[in-house]
Design an enzyme around this catalytic site. Structure first.
Site, PDB file in Angstrom:
ATOM      1  N   GLY A   1      45.701  39.750  36.163  1.00 21.88           N
ATOM      2  CA  GLY A   1      46.800  39.140  36.897  1.00 21.88           C
ATOM      3  C   GLY A   1      47.297  40.032  38.022  1.00 21.88           C
TER       4      GLY A   1
ATOM      5  N   VAL B   1      50.188  39.260  31.142  1.00 22.13           N
ATOM      6  CA  VAL B   1      49.063  39.708  31.967  1.00 22.13           C
ATOM      7  C   VAL B   1      48.841  38.787  33.161  1.00 22.13           C
ATOM      8  CG1 VAL B   1      46.588  40.178  31.980  1.00 22.13           C
ATOM      9  CG2 VAL B   1      47.962  40.838  29.995  1.00 22.13           C
ATOM     10  N   GLN B   2      48.655  37.485  32.912  1.00 21.96           N
ATOM     11  CA  GLN B   2      48.369  36.538  33.987  1.00 21.96           C
ATOM     12  C   GLN B   2      49.620  35.867  34.554  1.00 21.96           C
ATOM     13  OE1 GLN B   2      45.719  35.517  35.743  1.00 21.96           O
ATOM     14  NE2 GLN B   2      44.276  36.929  34.796  1.00 21.96           N
TER      15      GLN B   2
ATOM     16  N   SER C   1      19.695  58.858  48.534  1.00 18.77           N
ATOM     17  CA  SER C   1      18.562  59.761  48.777  1.00 18.77           C
ATOM     18  C   SER C   1      17.298  59.230  48.120  1.00 18.77           C
ATOM     19  CB  SER C   1      18.877  61.146  48.227  1.00 18.77           C
ATOM     20  OG  SER C   1      18.875  61.131  46.804  1.00 18.77           O
TER      21      SER C   1
ATOM     22  N   HIS D   1      42.010  30.671  29.807  1.00 20.16           N
ATOM     23  CA  HIS D   1      40.981  31.210  28.907  1.00 20.16           C
ATOM     24  C   HIS D   1      40.604  30.093  27.947  1.00 20.16           C
ATOM     25  CE1 HIS D   1      38.591  33.905  26.691  1.00 20.16           C
ATOM     26  NE2 HIS D   1      39.516  34.580  26.013  1.00 20.16           N
TER      27      HIS D   1
ATOM     28  N   TYR E   1      54.846  35.730  30.504  1.00 16.03           N
ATOM     29  CA  TYR E   1      54.939  36.545  31.710  1.00 16.03           C
ATOM     30  C   TYR E   1      54.350  37.929  31.445  1.00 16.03           C
ATOM     31  CZ  TYR E   1      56.946  37.311  36.365  1.00 16.03           C
ATOM     32  OH  TYR E   1      57.116  37.517  37.721  1.00 16.03           O
TER      33      TYR E   1
ATOM     34  N   GLU F   1      30.075  63.371  38.574  1.00 14.31           N
ATOM     35  CA  GLU F   1      28.723  62.825  38.520  1.00 14.31           C
ATOM     36  C   GLU F   1      28.621  61.589  37.634  1.00 14.31           C
ATOM     37  OE1 GLU F   1      26.444  63.624  40.435  1.00 14.31           O
ATOM     38  OE2 GLU F   1      26.859  65.657  41.124  1.00 14.31           O
TER      39      GLU F   1
END
Length: 347
Positions: free
Chosen positions: A152, A40-41, A269, A123, A38, A243
């Site tokens: 996830g 990341v995914q 531009s 994976h 339980y 920037e």
């Protein structure tokens, strides 16, 4: 399944229109889907499956992550169990542990892979480099993969918005003769936007290359290099950050995400257009050798071994937290924290 043409290359793609949720529910109506891990995914996939009407349980060791599962509505003894108990109960075992954790838990998972069960990954790592991980499934189970192309957290948030993260899918071993339809049902069940076909091997190599390249590693390296050059030449932190990062993420990325790079260029531009077209070649020529070196390192298994060696260390989490602290406290990302507070949505 539809065959789509991608610039002259045909690929198999499955959409939710072709494979509706009702069909997915019918295919898996007699299954207990055990989500193992339980981290990341696990949260996104398990909650999406639950909300979509599938029979889902979670297997997780006790601790902070177990407590998180409880807060998310999983009930100990009813829908939340130890890893071993969930593997025992599940007919579909969704292995969503970290690559290092898969290796340590594999003996427990394998013990409960009885004939006809489905072993699911998100994976291709453990199977592709099985000589290094030791993950070799028995011959009498289906081995499949659905790999969301996002975190996830993104899978869950986009699901709640009525959208879906695109996912790749693969069948490594089809014992029952029904592995493909079950894979697609699981892919639709977790909330995929659409599914495209791959193999465990291709997914593992492309995933590791992408994470180390343009998705995470290269983008931070590019950001930092440009930020440093601007700062070294007298530009302020806010100017250098805006920037380098802010304009890209807040203004330009939505444009080329929606309609492509040419459309984004056309809506900038004429000065920006000319400069971008002139400089994309030198950047490509400088970066491609690095990507080629990266790909070779991934394909050889060297990157997999580095991950295994590093992530298996007992002090891995402490070292990771220190590296992330240094990143977070760097001037560029401290500038980011200030700029985020100035965004209009925070007024």
């Amino acid at each position: 399944m539809a065959i789509l043409n991608f610039g002259g290359v045909e690929e198999t793609v499955v959409t939710r229109q072709e494979f509706p949720l009702e069909k997915a529910r019918e295919i898996l109506k007699n299954d207990t889907i055990a989500v193992i891990g339980y981290g990341v995914q696990g949260p996104g996939q398990s909650q999406n499956l639950r909300d979509n009407g599938f029979n889902v349980i979670v297997g997780q060791r006790e601790g902070k992550t177990f407590d998180k599962a409880v807060k998310d509505g999983w009930v100990p003894g009813e829908t939340l169990f130890s890893i071993e108990e969930a593997c025992k109960r599940g007919t579909v075992i969704m292995c969503l542990l970290s690559d290092a954790a898969v290796m340590s838990v594999w003996p427990t998972i394998k013990k409960h892979l009885t004939e006809g069960k489905t072993l699911y990954f998100s994976h291709g790592f453990a199977i592709t480099w099985s000589d290094r991980t030791g993950v070799v499934p028995p011959a009498d189970v289906d081995v499949v993969m659905v790999a969301p192309k996002g975190s996830g957290a993104s899978l869950r948030s986009m699901f709640l918005e009525g959208r879906g993260v695109n996912s790749s899918f693969a069948v490594y071993q089809d014992f029952t003769g029904k592995a493909l339809e079950r894979t697609l049902a699981l892919g639709i069940g977790i909330g995929s936007g659409y599914l495209f076909e791959t193999t465990f091997h291709r997914e593992a190599i492309s995933d590791l290359t992408g994470e180390r390249g343009s998705l995470m590693g290269a983008i931070q390296g590019l950001f930092l290099a440009q930020y440093e050059v601007l700062r070294e030449n007298g530009h302020t932190p806010s100017e250098a950050f805006n920037e380098t990062v802010e304009e890209l993420t807040q203004s330009l990325m939505p444009l080329f995400a929606a309609k492509g790079m040419d459309w984004m260029y056309a809506n900038c531009s004429t000065t920006a257009q000319r400069g971008a077209l002139d400089w994309m070649g030198p950047f490509h020529d400088a970066i491609k050798p690095v990507v080629q070196e990266l790909y070779a390192s991934v394909k050889s298994g060297e990157e997999a071994q580095k991950s295994i060696d590093s992530n298996s260390q007992p002090d891995y989490r402490e070292k990771l937290n220190e590296e992330l602290r240094q990143l977070r406290e760097s001037e560029m990302w401290q500038a980011a924290a200030t700029v985020r507070q100035l965004r209009p949505e925070n007024d």
